[in-house]
Motif scaffolding. Sequence first.
Motif, PDB file in Angstrom:
ATOM      1  N   UNK A 185      97.795  47.578  33.527  1.00 25.04           N
ATOM      2  CA  UNK A 185      96.603  48.023  33.043  1.00 25.04           C
ATOM      3  C   UNK A 185      96.811  49.615  33.108  1.00 25.04           C
ATOM      4  N   UNK A 186      95.805  50.153  32.251  1.00 26.95           N
ATOM      5  CA  UNK A 186      95.951  51.791  32.337  1.00 26.95           C
ATOM      6  C   UNK A 186      94.216  52.198  31.903  1.00 26.95           C
ATOM      7  N   UNK A 187      94.051  53.440  32.427  1.00 28.16           N
ATOM      8  CA  UNK A 187      92.868  53.731  32.344  1.00 28.16           C
ATOM      9  C   UNK A 187      92.557  53.873  30.898  1.00 28.16           C
ATOM     10  N   UNK A 188      91.308  53.459  30.700  1.00 24.15           N
ATOM     11  CA  UNK A 188      90.601  53.518  28.994  1.00 24.15           C
ATOM     12  C   UNK A 188      91.099  52.315  28.411  1.00 24.15           C
TER      13      UNK A 188
ATOM     14  N   UNK B 152      90.435  45.656  27.577  1.00 24.98           N
ATOM     15  CA  UNK B 152      90.956  44.474  27.823  1.00 24.98           C
ATOM     16  C   UNK B 152      90.195  43.210  28.059  1.00 24.98           C
ATOM     17  N   UNK B 153      90.605  41.909  27.870  1.00 27.50           N
ATOM     18  CA  UNK B 153      89.848  40.899  28.002  1.00 27.50           C
ATOM     19  C   UNK B 153      91.010  40.104  29.050  1.00 27.50           C
ATOM     20  N   UNK B 154      90.184  40.034  30.336  1.00 31.99           N
ATOM     21  CA  UNK B 154      91.052  39.425  31.537  1.00 31.99           C
ATOM     22  C   UNK B 154      90.417  37.937  31.688  1.00 31.99           C
ATOM     23  N   UNK B 155      91.351  37.114  31.502  1.00 35.44           N
ATOM     24  CA  UNK B 155      90.946  35.608  31.624  1.00 35.44           C
ATOM     25  C   UNK B 155      91.464  35.168  32.675  1.00 35.44           C
ATOM     26  N   UNK B 156      90.673  34.416  33.590  1.00 36.33           N
ATOM     27  CA  UNK B 156      91.170  33.830  34.869  1.00 36.33           C
ATOM     28  C   UNK B 156      91.082  34.807  36.304  1.00 36.33           C
ATOM     29  N   UNK B 157      90.083  35.692  36.078  1.00 31.45           N
ATOM     30  CA  UNK B 157      89.864  36.570  37.334  1.00 31.45           C
ATOM     31  C   UNK B 157      88.964  35.773  38.221  1.00 31.45           C
ATOM     32  N   UNK B 158      89.101  35.897  39.562  1.00 33.80           N
ATOM     33  CA  UNK B 158      88.070  35.083  40.629  1.00 33.80           C
ATOM     34  C   UNK B 158      87.011  36.068  40.707  1.00 33.80           C
TER      35      UNK B 158
ATOM     36  N   UNK C  84      95.946  38.589  30.124  1.00 32.95           N
ATOM     37  CA  UNK C  84      95.223  39.888  29.992  1.00 32.95           C
ATOM     38  C   UNK C  84      95.642  40.233  28.604  1.00 32.95           C
ATOM     39  N   UNK C  85      94.703  40.437  27.696  1.00 34.22           N
ATOM     40  CA  UNK C  85      95.018  40.677  26.194  1.00 34.22           C
ATOM     41  C   UNK C  85      94.127  42.004  26.019  1.00 34.22           C
TER      42      UNK C  85
END
Length: 439
Positions: free
Chosen positions: A232-235, A238-244, A262-263
């Motif tokens: 991941x980079x600043x700015x 993203x769509x983060x799927x599966x974070x708890x 992560x998309x």
Amino acid sequence: MDKEDLSPHVDEIMEAIGDKVPREKISEELERYIDVFRLNIQTAKRTILKKFGDLTEEPVISANLKKLSEIQPGEMSVNFVGKIITVNDKEIEARGEKKRILYGLIGDDTGTLSYTVWDIPEKRFDRGDVISVRNAYSKEYNGRVQLNFGSRTGIKEIDEEIELADIPISTPKPAKIGEIDDDARSVEVTGRIVSIEKKIISGDSGPREIFTGLIADETGRIRFTSWGDTRLKEDDVVCISGASVRFWRGMPQLNFDERAEITRVKGDFPDAKSLMESQIAEIFSLNEGAGAIDVTINGVIMQIREGSGLIFRCPECKRVLQKGSCRIHGKVDGVADLRVKGVIDDGTGALTAIINRDLTEELIDMTIDECIEKAREVMDYDSIKDILEDRLLAQPLQLRGNVTVDEYGPMMIAQSADRLDPDIKSEAEKLVIRLEESE
Ligand SMILES: [Zn+2]
């Protein structure tokens, strides 16, 4: 489920318990467990096996059997049945002694968890084995529940098939960042990375890199920890799927690792500046929750509380001295500090803000040395509190910081404190008038 479908399961049970119970009865029981008690087929079968099975053997199933997805961190005694998905061993050093441990992943029809076996049983289990585990304990590790099998833990291989869940833990629920609460187990969020930094922490197998930062959407922002380099980079949007979601010091946080999906999101998304600016919180709303991270409020200083102004701290422990004495270290030469403990009101509610020396110096346009000099002139350290009142009372400010809530209400440790610019100031003056009118 009708009788036809249950028939093969009844066969299986009959095979296991022999002919001491009529088939008719087993069939009835199984139907009852499924239709009336809403057990799933595996649990229903296990329950019947326990009820009618060979009682000379220790029951495989104990009453408080949990599904893996139900296990919370910090449970001292958990019982469950699971299938070994992976098993690895490694040598570690514990209390100066070398010992071998096992670790891996275990699963059931609700999810998967990682486990560690601290005392390797005589009969080692293998990948694909289904084991019944009693008295395991759980911890939180890297933001996930981890199972530990210690010396009290009973592990027994059982002859049973388990269907594993397709998706680990649970299907991620799409969520707006501002609405994430403790019910959210596994979420899918879309937002902009407004900050990210690399940290090195020490782990079991030496130092490792983690990444922490803030991700924001138009409803809020949340701190995240990536337990691995997810690039991941600043700015980035993203769509983060599966974070708890885990709570830490009363604030929700997101945790994920390389297993999260992560998309990169294309298209319009508010820029970081407007995301942060649009998020002026109402103090009223802070009162309800357990606290909030990185909150911005606009309000007016209504009161400068005791403990504001020049204070002296213990050089050892930094505690504020009372009459030149530290509660722990006794009489010491105090180190001067300057702070504001102010009550800030925004018309919806009030909170106590702690404003540190640097920010206070900026706000009152005096350095701490100037304050000390001034205080010595009039031979009264408390006189600085008067100066704070002079210069800050009824002033509209914008404060930013983390908010915690306790029985005294919300409290913010300010990370920034700025006088509001004229536009907003006139708004704030209206606010002051409104506040005065309502008194
Ligand atoms: Zn001390």
